[in-house]
Design an enzyme around this catalytic site. Structure first.
Site, mmCIF file in Angstrom:
data_model
loop_
_atom_site.group_PDB
_atom_site.id
_atom_site.type_symbol
_atom_site.label_atom_id
_atom_site.label_comp_id
_atom_site.label_asym_id
_atom_site.label_seq_id
_atom_site.Cartn_x
_atom_site.Cartn_y
_atom_site.Cartn_z
ATOM 1 N N LEU A 92 0.820 -1.214 0.000
ATOM 2 C CA LEU A 92 0.000 0.000 0.000
ATOM 3 C C LEU A 92 0.854 1.265 0.000
ATOM 4 O O LEU A 92 0.428 2.303 -0.505
ATOM 5 C CB LEU A 92 -0.921 0.015 1.229
ATOM 6 C CG LEU A 92 -1.959 -1.096 1.318
ATOM 7 C CD1 LEU A 92 -2.689 -1.025 2.654
ATOM 8 C CD2 LEU A 92 -2.946 -1.000 0.164
ATOM 9 N N GLY A 93 2.016 1.200 0.583
ATOM 10 C CA GLY A 93 2.868 2.387 0.645
ATOM 11 C C GLY A 93 4.141 2.100 1.415
ATOM 12 O O GLY A 93 4.302 1.038 2.034
ATOM 13 N N VAL A 94 5.061 3.060 1.354
ATOM 14 C CA VAL A 94 6.336 2.939 2.050
ATOM 15 C C VAL A 94 6.571 4.219 2.835
ATOM 16 O O VAL A 94 6.465 5.316 2.295
ATOM 17 C CB VAL A 94 7.508 2.719 1.068
ATOM 18 C CG1 VAL A 94 8.823 2.567 1.842
ATOM 19 C CG2 VAL A 94 7.256 1.503 0.191
ATOM 20 N N GLY A 119 8.794 6.019 6.527
ATOM 21 C CA GLY A 119 10.064 5.991 7.230
ATOM 22 C C GLY A 119 10.189 4.793 8.150
ATOM 23 O O GLY A 119 11.278 4.286 8.392
ATOM 24 N N PHE A 120 9.058 4.308 8.708
ATOM 25 C CA PHE A 120 9.095 3.155 9.605
ATOM 26 C C PHE A 120 9.269 1.863 8.826
ATOM 27 O O PHE A 120 9.955 0.949 9.271
ATOM 28 C CB PHE A 120 7.810 3.112 10.431
ATOM 29 C CG PHE A 120 7.767 2.010 11.448
ATOM 30 C CD1 PHE A 120 8.371 2.169 12.682
ATOM 31 C CD2 PHE A 120 7.123 0.815 11.185
ATOM 32 C CE1 PHE A 120 8.340 1.156 13.630
ATOM 33 C CE2 PHE A 120 7.078 -0.197 12.122
ATOM 34 C CZ PHE A 120 7.687 -0.025 13.350
ATOM 35 N N GLY A 121 8.648 1.787 7.673
ATOM 36 C CA GLY A 121 8.742 0.589 6.859
ATOM 37 C C GLY A 121 7.621 0.538 5.840
ATOM 38 O O GLY A 121 6.973 1.537 5.534
ATOM 39 N N VAL A 150 3.923 -0.823 4.208
ATOM 40 C CA VAL A 150 2.561 -1.104 4.651
ATOM 41 C C VAL A 150 1.894 -2.001 3.601
ATOM 42 O O VAL A 150 1.892 -1.670 2.410
ATOM 43 C CB VAL A 150 1.742 0.185 4.832
ATOM 44 C CG1 VAL A 150 0.358 -0.152 5.366
ATOM 45 C CG2 VAL A 150 2.459 1.134 5.771
ATOM 46 N N ASP A 172 2.474 15.393 14.336
ATOM 47 C CA ASP A 172 2.820 15.135 12.932
ATOM 48 C C ASP A 172 1.569 15.172 12.066
ATOM 49 O O ASP A 172 1.297 14.256 11.291
ATOM 50 C CB ASP A 172 3.528 13.790 12.798
ATOM 51 C CG ASP A 172 4.300 13.677 11.478
ATOM 52 O OD1 ASP A 172 4.558 14.724 10.860
ATOM 53 O OD2 ASP A 172 4.637 12.555 11.071
#
Length: 886
Positions: free
Chosen positions: A530-532, A534-536, A538, A648
């Site tokens: 689904l997406g990328v 900073g944490f990792g 998805v 954020d």
């Protein structure tokens, strides 16, 4: 007649000498120590350094008995500065300190480190920290990481304001390591060398930074367009070093250099020690109107440590032109204009008169750890040219009083890092070399055996990727299954893939095993990505009860980690609200860190505004989404016993479900708000560039109003359908909040709204929307409305839009009906707090226009420099790569 001419010439010469004669500064404190030496050391510029155990230096050396020794070397490196000064050193194996009796005021603290082996002390084994009163100057410092054969001496200069009778330098070596120092200076500074009135980058006017309580480190001192200036040629009594700018110029655009005689430089009302005549008498320009266009500029790039604010001083002196309007130009720091239509002569009145301008540039995150300074012609200038004579860059301490930066990678000693002593140390060096070689061979053998062992093992799951090396989440106390006290869940009958019931309290959500999430995501199939962030990454998944979920898997290479992971779980386990994304569970099995959320089928709000081919959102839909997000934030600020600050807020952290209901997501940076007796939370700056509250950015004081500012940026982004930061646009449009506010203040916000909204916005609805966005973006937090008032006004804007679509607006009866019927959707959903403080309830006799008295001042915001604000516009759970200032 000849005598008269000679007399006039003599007077002119004497007058010229008078303009350049440096003001002599006599420091109150002038402590120069040669550490480990047994006699005075005189350096080339005439200064005398006394032994550090001398009783005449107002210095007390304190160390546990037997933990400090001295050493010396006969150096043979021609690149070494001050060879006779740094050929001796003092070594500390336990915490030790120098205590200096000094007067109050700002002092230079200059440290000299030259790593050489002595006895049992080998440079690669030295790791230590150093503090000066309440400030941390070095942390886990390794000198050899900064030393090379070309530059073997490591020099550090700090500017520290001493408010007590003593200055204490404390050396703290790491366990089984040691600290050392070759020489040091503690010297009083002129009180007017640094004034507390710099302009924050992105703002318009100077303001106080609190410099009296701040320590600084000299990062760069540059003579632009000129040669190096040694300490003995600096302004008398200051002994600063200035280096040429040639190593910092970016690309091939170097312009032209010019110079005049030192005697022509005039200091006006400024002290002559601001910078030496050698700096002001040379300059770099663009090179003349024949070759310069509006797109031409000169750029300097300075590597810095992220996580700090930098004090930047620019030195100007018009040594080439002689009249106003002959050189009008702009200056930029980190892609933001700091001087616009700047004319040096127009400011100081005459050529050859010095001028300096001070700025503060926060560098908490960014696409790279570089500070950019650029100059280029002003669009209105007749002659396309610019000039700069010098610049200085100082690092300001962070909220913890720290100035230390990271060590570069440290390698074994080599001729490029350590100079071996001559004479009687050859046997010792031979032993060190033999030890290093034997150790290296042993390391290779062990590594080979380990690789063979790993390759020979049969994998338990053929398709399972190598697990990242996360530390176990301390919610359980251990990452091993046997220590959890877990039992198999009855939800799944699959052997080895079942869920477990953890001993963790149930309000933390469901605990998933790694194997279970592998099955849910088809072993983290990239087609389900689904997406990328900073944490990792998805992934879309489906768990055993058939529910669709979003699975956010931590990347071990990410700079975000355990703290954000645990914060997200702890925050969302306490919160349940229709407009907050729901956490279903988590996994810290197999050294993984994974979060599982409700699947939001429509993805992030940003994807519906720009960068994709998704259908356009109507103005009414956009208002409803903003209202939903405002409700979620209002609940965070007021719906719990103690407020929660999201920290954020941005369009990638507002997710939409299948019905376009907005939910606020990503609580990895959230903080508990101030208690009743507090006004703010003091914390390091984190957030996303383009959305950061400038007051929080400047003071590191976090409040709920910081979220309000970020939400104001979101409102403008929803209206304009463009990124908060877009470096590809012209400079005046890079920062969306700054650009949109200019149009709002002119009453022309409709001119920059998304073109797809043409004719769709009721003018009164748009005006109300612009007004509340402007108030959210007020420079001072006290002038911003609380989220409850923001919510009220957004719902009012929605009602204005709905009434216009029904031909209902414009009559007093219709307006009264809107209020009498209380149709502003003031009731919350069943999951919402039914009576939330701060949310104004309209009354029948209340005027249509809320009586708001918020300031209309606005902030210019913060630019990100180069690169887009987010790596991917399609991130479902967007997080920046650098958590220290995302």
């Amino acid at each position: 007649m000849m005598q008269v001419l000679l007399l006039l010439a003599f007077l002119a010469i004497m007058s010229g000498v008078g303009t350049t004669q440096a003001q002599v500064f006599t420091p109150t404190d002038d402590i120069l120590l040669s550490c480990g030496s047994s006699a005075n050391v005189t350096v080339d510029d005439g200064r005398v350094f006394v032994p550090d155990n001398s009783s005449s230096s107002n210095t007390l050396l304190t160390a546990p008995q037997g933990t400090t020794v001295v050493g010396s070397t006969v150096q043979n490196n021609a690149n070494l500065d001050y060879p006779n000064l740094v050929s001796s050193a003092r070594f500390f194996t336990e915490k030790s300190s120098y205590t200096f009796k000094v007067s109050s005021g700002r002092h230079w603290v200059r440290l000299y480190f030259y790593p050489f082996p002595s006895g049992n002390f080998t440079p690669n084994a030295s790791f230590f920290s150093l503090s000066a009163n309440q400030f941390t100057l070095l942390n886990n410092f390794s000198c050899v990481a900064f030393s090379s054969f070309d530059k073997p001496l490591v020099f550090r200069e700090y500017l520290i304001n001493v408010t007590s009778p003593t200055l204490v330098l404390s050396f703290s070596p790491q366990p089984n390591s040691y600290a050392f120092i070759n020489a040091l200076e503690v010297v009083s500074m002129p009180s007017n060398l640094l004034t507390d009135d710099a302009t924050l980058v992105g703002q318009q006017a100077p303001q106080t930074l609190g410099l009296p309580g701040i320590a600084l480190q000299t990062m760069y001192r540059i003579n632009v367009g000129g040669a190096s200036v040694s300490p003995q040629n600096d302004s008398q009594g200051l002994y600063r070093s200035w280096e040429p700018d040639s190593n910092y110029i970016f690309a091939a655009a170097t312009g032209a250099v010019g110079s005049v005689q030192f005697s022509l430089i005039k200091y006006g009302n400024d002290p002559t020690y601001i910078a030496p005549p050698a700096v002001y008498a040379t300059a770099r320009t663009l090179g003349g109107s024949q070759t310069v266009t509006l797109s031409y500029n000169i750029s300097w790039v300075f590597p810095v440590d992220l996580g700090y604010t930098y004090f930047v001083r620019l030195h100007f002196c018009e040594i080439i032109d002689s009249a106003i309007n002959q050189r009008v130009f702009n200056v930029y720091i980190n892609n933001q204009t700091v001087l616009s239509n700047f004319d040096v002569i127009a400011v100081v009145g005459n050529p050859d008169v010095v001028l300096y301008e001070d700025f503060a540039a926060p560098m908490f995150t960014g696409p790279d750890a570089n500070l950019w300074v650029q100059m280029g012609p002003a669009p209105s200038a007749t002659v396309k040219d610019a000039i700069l004579n010098g610049l200085e860059v100082f690092k300001m301490n962070n909220s913890a009083g720290g100035l230390s930066g990271p060590n570069p990678s440290v390698t074994l000693s080599s001729p490029s890092t350590v100079v071996a002593p001559t004479g009687g140390g050859s046997k010792q060096n031979l032993g060190v070399i033999i030890g290093v070689v034997v150790g290296g061979v042993a390391a290779v053998v062990v590594l080979a055996a380990f690789i063979y062992y790993c390759c020979s093992r049969k994998p338990k799951l053929a398709k399972k990727p190598t697990p990242p090396m996360w530390l176990p989440l301390p919610l359980h106390g251990s990452s091993s299954d046997t220590s959890r006290g877990m039992t198999h869940s009855h939800k799944s009958g699959k052997s080895g893939a079942g869920s477990y019931v953890s001993s963790v309290p149930s309000n933390m959500g469901r605990f998933f095993t790694f194997a279970e999430l592998q099955e849910a995501t088809n072993n983290f199939d990239e087609s389900l990505l689904l997406g990328v962030g900073g944490f990792g990454k998805v992934y879309k998944g489906e768990i055993d009860d058939g529910s669709k979920v979003a699975v956010k898997r931590g990347n071990p290479q990410s700079e975000q980690g355990l703290a954000e992971f645990q914060t997200e779980i702890e925050m969302l386990s306490k919160l349940r609200h229709r407009h907050l994304v729901s956490l279903i569970g988590y996994c810290d099995d197999s050294k993984e860190m994974i979060l599982v959320y409700d699947y939001m089928s429509k993805g992030p709000l940003r994807s519906h505004l720009y960068g994709t081919k998704l259908p356009n959102l109507s103005w009414k839909q956009r208002l409803e989404i903003c209202i939903g997000a405002a409700r979620g934030l209002h609940y965070l600020h007021t719906g719990a016993a103690q407020s929660i600050i999201h920290r954020d807020v941005k369009t990638t952290n507002i997710l939409l479900d299948e019905n376009f209901v907005a939910k606020v997501a990503d609580f990895g940076l959230s903080k508990t708000g101030p208690s009743l007796e507090q006004t703010h939370v003091s914390t390091a700056v984190k957030g996303s560039f383009g959305y950061l509250d400038p007051e929080y950015f400047r003071r590191q004081q976090l409040t709920e109003k910081s979220d309000v500012y970020s939400f104001g940026v979101v409102l403008m982004e929803v209206l304009c359908a463009r990124p908060a930061i877009n470096p590809a646009l012209p400079r005046e449009q890079v920062n969306m909040a700054e650009w949109a506010l200019k149009w709002q203040k002119m009453g022309m916000l409709d001119q920059i709204k998304d073109t797809r909204l043409a004719g769709a916005c009721n003018p009164e609805s748009l005006r109300k929307f612009g007004d509340i966005a402007e108030k959210c973006l007020a420079e001072q937090g006290i002038d911003r409305p609380p989220m409850g008032d923001v919510l009220w006004n957004l719902e009012y804007a929605l009602q204005l839009q709905e009434s216009s679509s029904e031909n209902f607006a414009g009559t007093s009866e219709g307006t009264d009906a809107l209020l009498d019927n209380a149709s502003m959707d003031n009731t919350f959903s069943a999951n919402d707090s039914l009576s939330q403080p701060g949310y104004p309830q309209p009354r029948a006799n209340q005027s249509v226009e809320p009586s708001l008295t918020f300031s209309t001042e606005h902030s210019l915001g913060v630019s990100e420099g180069t690169g887009s604000e987010d790596a991917s516009a399609g991130d479902i759970f967007s997080q920046l790569v650098h958590p220290e200032g995302r």
